[in-house]
Design a protein around this motif. Structure first.
Motif, short mmCIF file in Angstrom:
data_model
loop_
_atom_site.label_atom_id
_atom_site.label_comp_id
_atom_site.label_asym_id
_atom_site.label_seq_id
_atom_site.Cartn_x
_atom_site.Cartn_y
_atom_site.Cartn_z
N LEU A 193 0.83 -1.21 0.00
CA LEU A 193 0.00 0.00 0.00
C LEU A 193 0.87 1.26 0.00
N THR A 194 1.94 1.24 0.77
CA THR A 194 2.86 2.38 0.81
C THR A 194 3.57 2.54 -0.53
N ALA A 195 4.02 1.43 -1.10
CA ALA A 195 4.74 1.48 -2.37
C ALA A 195 3.90 2.13 -3.46
N PHE A 196 2.65 1.71 -3.61
CA PHE A 196 1.83 2.24 -4.70
C PHE A 196 1.36 3.66 -4.42
N LEU A 197 1.26 4.04 -3.17
CA LEU A 197 0.98 5.44 -2.85
C LEU A 197 2.10 6.34 -3.37
N TYR A 198 3.34 5.93 -3.11
CA TYR A 198 4.48 6.73 -3.58
C TYR A 198 4.66 6.63 -5.09
N GLN B 237 10.13 -1.04 1.27
CA GLN B 237 10.22 -1.57 2.63
C GLN B 237 10.85 -0.56 3.58
N ARG B 238 11.89 0.11 3.10
CA ARG B 238 12.59 1.08 3.95
C ARG B 238 11.67 2.24 4.33
N ILE B 239 10.99 2.82 3.34
CA ILE B 239 10.18 4.00 3.59
C ILE B 239 8.90 3.64 4.34
N ALA B 240 8.38 2.42 4.12
CA ALA B 240 7.16 2.00 4.81
C ALA B 240 7.43 1.74 6.28
N SER B 241 8.54 1.09 6.58
CA SER B 241 8.92 0.78 7.97
C SER B 241 7.71 0.27 8.75
N THR B 242 7.08 -0.78 8.21
CA THR B 242 5.80 -1.23 8.76
C THR B 242 5.89 -1.77 10.19
N LEU B 243 7.08 -2.23 10.58
CA LEU B 243 7.27 -2.70 11.95
C LEU B 243 8.44 -1.94 12.54
#
Length: 204
Positions: free
Chosen positions: A16-21, A65-71
């Motif tokens: 979700l974060t990837a496609f937002l960006y 993955q880096r920018i989302a930092s989901t955990l």
């Protein structure tokens, strides 16, 4: 059950974060799609091994993955011995909770620590290069058991979707809001997405 439960929300929030960006940075999206078309050609499906020939797309999913930092905080660890680290004394049995997010955004460890930019994972020759500070799956003996599965899932899902669809920000959606929502994991705020079918260029 641990792998499925632990990997579902983290992987979906990363996507979700990837496609937002990617909707905001259409140049990055188009560059990935061009690379995907060139490498896959007429192949019906992508494989995880294709990442070796897709340095920019490989960098994209790692940057997501880096920018989302989901955990942002790792699972608790515990010191097994009296330890001294950078002048601090840490007694045996001390509970340690690593702050993964601080490492993923650490100034001096990344070319663009506060930007969404796949160049964080590319060397001067444009080849993929994994920085030591890339630790989205935690570190040490208790690193995430599902790391290999998650990396394959994220790469294959992103490549497949980007190969077949163009993602864009709808005109009636207002300005993108990148403010994260904090819960058990970190996720982006709900957003609208425009999707168009695209025709990948096939090699002849």
């Amino acid at each position: 059950m641990d792998l499925q439960g632990g990997g579902t929300e983290t992987s979906s929030n990363t996507l979700l974060t990837a496609f937002l960006y990617l909707m905001k940075h259409t140049d990055i999206q188009e560059r990935c799609q061009q690379e995907i078309d060139e490498v896959l050609g007429s192949k019906p499906h992508a494989s995880f091994e294709d990442r070796h020939n897709m340095p920019y797309t490989h960098a994209l999913f790692c940057e997501s993955q880096r920018i989302a930092s989901t955990l942002p905080l790792a699972v608790p660890h515990c010191t097994t011995n009296d330890t001294e680290l950078m002048g601090y004394s840490i007694p045996k049995g001390t509970l340690i909770i690593p702050n993964i997010d601080s490492v993923l955004k650490e100034e001096g460890q990344w070319k663009f620590p506060n930007e969404f930019n796949p160049a964080n994972f590319l060397n001067e020759q444009g080849q993929f290069e994994k920085p030591e500070a890339f630790v989205p799956f935690s570190m040490g003996p208790r690193v995430c058991l599902g790391e290999s599965l998650a990396r394959m899932e994220l790469f294959l899902i992103m490549v497949t979707l980007l190969r077949h669809f163009q993602f864009f920000w709808p005109e009636d959606a207002g300005e993108p809001d990148f403010t994260p929502v904090f819960g058990v994991t970190v996720s982006p705020k709900p957003y609208k997405m425009g999707i168009r079918l695209r025709q990948p260029a096939s090699k002849t």
